[in-house]
Scaffold this motif. Structure first.
Motif, PDB file in Angstrom:
ATOM      1  N   LYS A  68       0.819  -1.212   0.000  1.00 39.15           N
ATOM      2  CA  LYS A  68       0.000   0.000   0.000  1.00 39.15           C
ATOM      3  C   LYS A  68       0.856   1.266   0.000  1.00 39.15           C
ATOM      4  CE  LYS A  68      -4.257  -1.503  -0.037  1.00 39.15           C
ATOM      5  NZ  LYS A  68      -5.174  -1.119  -1.135  1.00 39.15           N
ATOM      6  N   GLY A  69       2.180   1.081  -0.039  1.00 41.43           N
ATOM      7  CA  GLY A  69       3.067   2.230  -0.076  1.00 41.43           C
ATOM      8  C   GLY A  69       3.334   2.859   1.275  1.00 41.43           C
ATOM      9  N   GLU A  70       3.004   2.162   2.352  1.00 43.75           N
ATOM     10  CA  GLU A  70       3.257   2.681   3.701  1.00 43.75           C
ATOM     11  C   GLU A  70       4.720   2.440   4.071  1.00 43.75           C
ATOM     12  OE1 GLU A  70      -0.463   2.217   6.504  1.00 43.75           O
ATOM     13  OE2 GLU A  70      -0.240   0.383   5.329  1.00 43.75           O
ATOM     14  N   ILE A  71       5.410   3.514   4.423  1.00 43.06           N
ATOM     15  CA  ILE A  71       6.818   3.412   4.799  1.00 43.06           C
ATOM     16  C   ILE A  71       6.957   2.629   6.102  1.00 43.06           C
ATOM     17  CG2 ILE A  71       8.870   4.729   5.481  1.00 43.06           C
ATOM     18  CD1 ILE A  71       8.193   4.987   2.521  1.00 43.06           C
ATOM     19  N   ASP A  72       7.901   1.686   6.117  1.00 43.35           N
ATOM     20  CA  ASP A  72       8.161   0.857   7.293  1.00 43.35           C
ATOM     21  C   ASP A  72       9.069   1.640   8.247  1.00 43.35           C
ATOM     22  OD1 ASP A  72       9.036  -1.008   9.159  1.00 43.35           O
ATOM     23  OD2 ASP A  72       9.164  -2.645   7.706  1.00 43.35           O
ATOM     24  N   LEU A  73       8.483   2.227   9.267  1.00 47.21           N
ATOM     25  CA  LEU A  73       9.238   3.067  10.195  1.00 47.21           C
ATOM     26  C   LEU A  73      10.195   2.254  11.052  1.00 47.21           C
ATOM     27  CD1 LEU A  73       6.558   5.703  11.282  1.00 47.21           C
ATOM     28  CD2 LEU A  73       8.203   5.799   9.413  1.00 47.21           C
ATOM     29  N   ASN A  74       9.858   0.999  11.304  1.00 46.59           N
ATOM     30  CA  ASN A  74      10.781   0.129  12.041  1.00 46.59           C
ATOM     31  C   ASN A  74      12.037  -0.133  11.217  1.00 46.59           C
ATOM     32  OD1 ASN A  74       9.176  -0.186  14.360  1.00 46.59           O
ATOM     33  ND2 ASN A  74       7.975  -1.808  13.390  1.00 46.59           N
ATOM     34  N   ASN A  75      11.842  -0.295   9.911  1.00 46.04           N
ATOM     35  CA  ASN A  75      12.991  -0.484   9.026  1.00 46.04           C
ATOM     36  C   ASN A  75      13.833   0.779   8.955  1.00 46.04           C
ATOM     37  OD1 ASN A  75      13.794  -0.450   5.655  1.00 46.04           O
ATOM     38  ND2 ASN A  75      14.502  -2.115   6.958  1.00 46.04           N
ATOM     39  N   LEU A  76      13.178   1.945   8.950  1.00 48.46           N
ATOM     40  CA  LEU A  76      13.906   3.218   8.958  1.00 48.46           C
ATOM     41  C   LEU A  76      14.774   3.308  10.209  1.00 48.46           C
ATOM     42  CD1 LEU A  76      14.526   6.074   7.889  1.00 48.46           C
ATOM     43  CD2 LEU A  76      12.469   6.858   9.093  1.00 48.46           C
ATOM     44  N   ARG A  77      14.183   2.969  11.337  1.00 47.77           N
ATOM     45  CA  ARG A  77      14.933   2.989  12.597  1.00 47.77           C
ATOM     46  C   ARG A  77      16.131   2.036  12.529  1.00 47.77           C
ATOM     47  NH1 ARG A  77      13.812   4.438  17.759  1.00 47.77           N
ATOM     48  NH2 ARG A  77      11.666   4.977  17.237  1.00 47.77           N
ATOM     49  N   LYS A  78      15.903   0.857  11.956  1.00 40.39           N
ATOM     50  CA  LYS A  78      16.961  -0.146  11.841  1.00 40.39           C
ATOM     51  C   LYS A  78      18.114   0.371  10.977  1.00 40.39           C
ATOM     52  CE  LYS A  78      17.606  -5.005  10.402  1.00 40.39           C
ATOM     53  NZ  LYS A  78      18.510  -4.819   9.249  1.00 40.39           N
ATOM     54  N   LEU A  79      17.768   0.988   9.846  1.00 39.57           N
ATOM     55  CA  LEU A  79      18.789   1.526   8.945  1.00 39.57           C
ATOM     56  C   LEU A  79      19.617   2.615   9.620  1.00 39.57           C
ATOM     57  CD1 LEU A  79      16.800   1.765   5.576  1.00 39.57           C
ATOM     58  CD2 LEU A  79      18.529   0.075   6.190  1.00 39.57           C
ATOM     59  N   LEU A  80      18.955   3.451  10.400  1.00 41.73           N
ATOM     60  CA  LEU A  80      19.658   4.526  11.096  1.00 41.73           C
ATOM     61  C   LEU A  80      20.522   3.988  12.237  1.00 41.73           C
ATOM     62  CD1 LEU A  80      16.864   7.255  11.190  1.00 41.73           C
ATOM     63  CD2 LEU A  80      19.030   7.385   9.954  1.00 41.73           C
ATOM     64  N   LYS A  81      20.017   2.967  12.901  1.00 44.61           N
ATOM     65  CA  LYS A  81      20.752   2.367  14.021  1.00 44.61           C
ATOM     66  C   LYS A  81      22.032   1.700  13.539  1.00 44.61           C
ATOM     67  CE  LYS A  81      19.897  -0.419  18.146  1.00 44.61           C
ATOM     68  NZ  LYS A  81      18.890  -1.275  18.857  1.00 44.61           N
ATOM     69  N   GLU A  82      21.962   1.103  12.355  1.00 45.36           N
ATOM     70  CA  GLU A  82      23.122   0.398  11.799  1.00 45.36           C
ATOM     71  C   GLU A  82      24.157   1.345  11.201  1.00 45.36           C
ATOM     72  OE1 GLU A  82      20.672  -3.606  10.336  1.00 45.36           O
ATOM     73  OE2 GLU A  82      21.282  -2.077   8.893  1.00 45.36           O
ATOM     74  N   ASN A  83      23.757   2.586  10.961  1.00 47.22           N
ATOM     75  CA  ASN A  83      24.589   3.528  10.218  1.00 47.22           C
ATOM     76  C   ASN A  83      25.413   4.413  11.155  1.00 47.22           C
ATOM     77  OD1 ASN A  83      25.399   4.864   7.766  1.00 47.22           O
ATOM     78  ND2 ASN A  83      24.135   6.580   8.455  1.00 47.22           N
ATOM     79  N   THR A  84      26.669   4.651  10.805  1.00 45.56           N
ATOM     80  CA  THR A  84      27.534   5.501  11.626  1.00 45.56           C
ATOM     81  C   THR A  84      27.970   6.763  10.880  1.00 45.56           C
ATOM     82  OG1 THR A  84      29.479   4.247  10.892  1.00 45.56           O
ATOM     83  CG2 THR A  84      28.423   3.548  12.968  1.00 45.56           C
TER      84      THR A  84
END
Length: 377
Positions: A124-140
């Motif tokens: 439905k095109g809803e952004i996965d906010l948990n995935n966004l959090r995961k990507l940011l958490k993994e990134n330095t």
């Protein structure tokens, strides 16, 4: 000539009468705003006064607005500055963004070898906010998140406040393409807590060729157009005073009339949803466009079993409507390809239409459109 039924307001909106009048008055003026004589100073004053008025509407500071030629230029100005001058090394975005974001990000990747990550979304095109959090958490790395507030093809409204909270948690820059939102939603950019936003006047009944970038105070940027000190050395080139004044008038009117016009258009959208749902077998509502609370009231995106040359046939009968964004040349946009890639439906078996409503659409012509449209089924 018989009046056409215009249902492509997400691509561009007609001028309001009041904006047209303000433009005619402005066209009589001349004098380069950068000149130090009285005519130039007078035009410079009008530009700065317009900046103040727009800032007040959006609850930001006047110095945070940079006038541009379009929303596309605003997106470019922001994204390119983030990489070249703010040392952003990673951009997190989605495959549902406007081409002016995706193609710019790709160009920056090629030029500067930045890291690009795409956040997940559902069918439905809803952004996965948990995935966004995961990507940011993994990134330095120093990171920019770029996600549009209202999708220009399916109408989804992003929970931008929640996204901003996540970005704040990870000390990340946040840019939002707000081109389909400004003038249609009651925005408080300061309260949304974003760093960058973009707008385009012809999406809210203003003139073509003018827009602006919002860049939060104390974030230093440089012009990527060289040759002048205009816009406080942030965007070279003689200012489009006619466009700036027309855009300011259009934005003022949009917010003065927002409550009534939103309700009026929303009722038209509800009527269309009901009629289409009841009369077209196997109809698909793309994204969240059927959900009144989670989509913009101006956009209704649908798909149905293949009908060849439908938009052309509608045009010949006086209905102007779009199969995709005006910036897309192919029949199937990157947005629909992304949404349908993991489903059992074959995109080539479907016809897509984006019905986008505006303040000048009369209820009677909407009924006439539906009568004509349903005759093809």
């Amino acid at each position: 000539m018989k009046r056409k039924i215009f249902l492509d307001n997400a691509s561009t909106t007609p001028l309001r009468k009041e904006v047209y009048i303000s433009l005619l008055k402005t066209l009589k003026r001349f004098g380069n705003p950068s000149s130090n004589h009285s005519l130039g100073v007078y035009n410079k004053y009008n530009i700065e006064y317009s900046r103040i008025k727009i800032a007040k509407i959006l609850n930001i500071s006047a110095e945070e607005i940079i006038f541009t030629s379009s929303g596309t230029e605003a997106n470019n100005l922001i994204l390119r500055n983030c990489v070249k001058n703010l040392n952003v090394q990673c951009i997190i975005t989605s495959l549902l963004e406007h081409k002016s974001v995706l193609e710019t990000v790709y160009d920056l990747y090629l030029q500067y070898d930045i890291i690009v990550k795409f956040v997940k979304f559902n069918s439905k095109g809803e952004i996965d906010l948990n995935n966004l959090r995961k990507l940011l958490k993994e990134n330095t790395n120093i990171t920019l998140v770029s996600l549009m507030y209202v999708n220009n093809e399916i109408g989804n409204i992003l929970n931008l406040k929640k996204v901003s909270e996540i970005c704040r948690e990870f000390n990340t820059y946040l840019h939002s393409d707000t081109i389909q939102a400004i003038g249609h939603l009651n925005l408080n950019l300061k309260k949304l807590n974003i760093h960058f936003a973009s707008a385009s006047a012809h999406k809210f009944y203003g003139p073509y060729g003018i827009g602006f970038a919002y860049i939060r105070k104390k974030i230093s940027i440089k012009s990527f157009i060289t040759g002048g000190l205009q816009e406080k050395n942030r965007r070279a080139g003689t200012e489009n005073i006619y466009g700036i004044i027309g855009m300011t008038e259009a934005l003022k009117l949009a917010y003065n009339n927002l409550k009534y016009e939103k309700n009026y258009i929303q009722n038209i959208k509800k009527y269309c949803i009901k009629k289409l749902h009841n009369n077209i077998p196997k109809l698909i509502f793309n994204g969240l466009s059927k959900n009144i609370n989670k989509s913009i009231y101006t956009i209704l995106s649908i798909a149905f079993p293949k009908k060849y040359l439908l938009s052309l046939n509608l045009d010949l009968k006086g209905v102007i409507i779009s199969q995709a964004s005006a910036c897309i040349s192919s029949e199937y946009s990157h947005v629909f390809k992304s949404l349908y890639q993991n489903t059992k439906r074959y995109i080539q078996d479907l016809t897509f239409l984006r019905i986008s409503f505006g303040i000048f659409n009369k209820k009677k012509e909407i009924k006439n459109f539906l009568k004509l449209f349903l005759s093809f089924f």
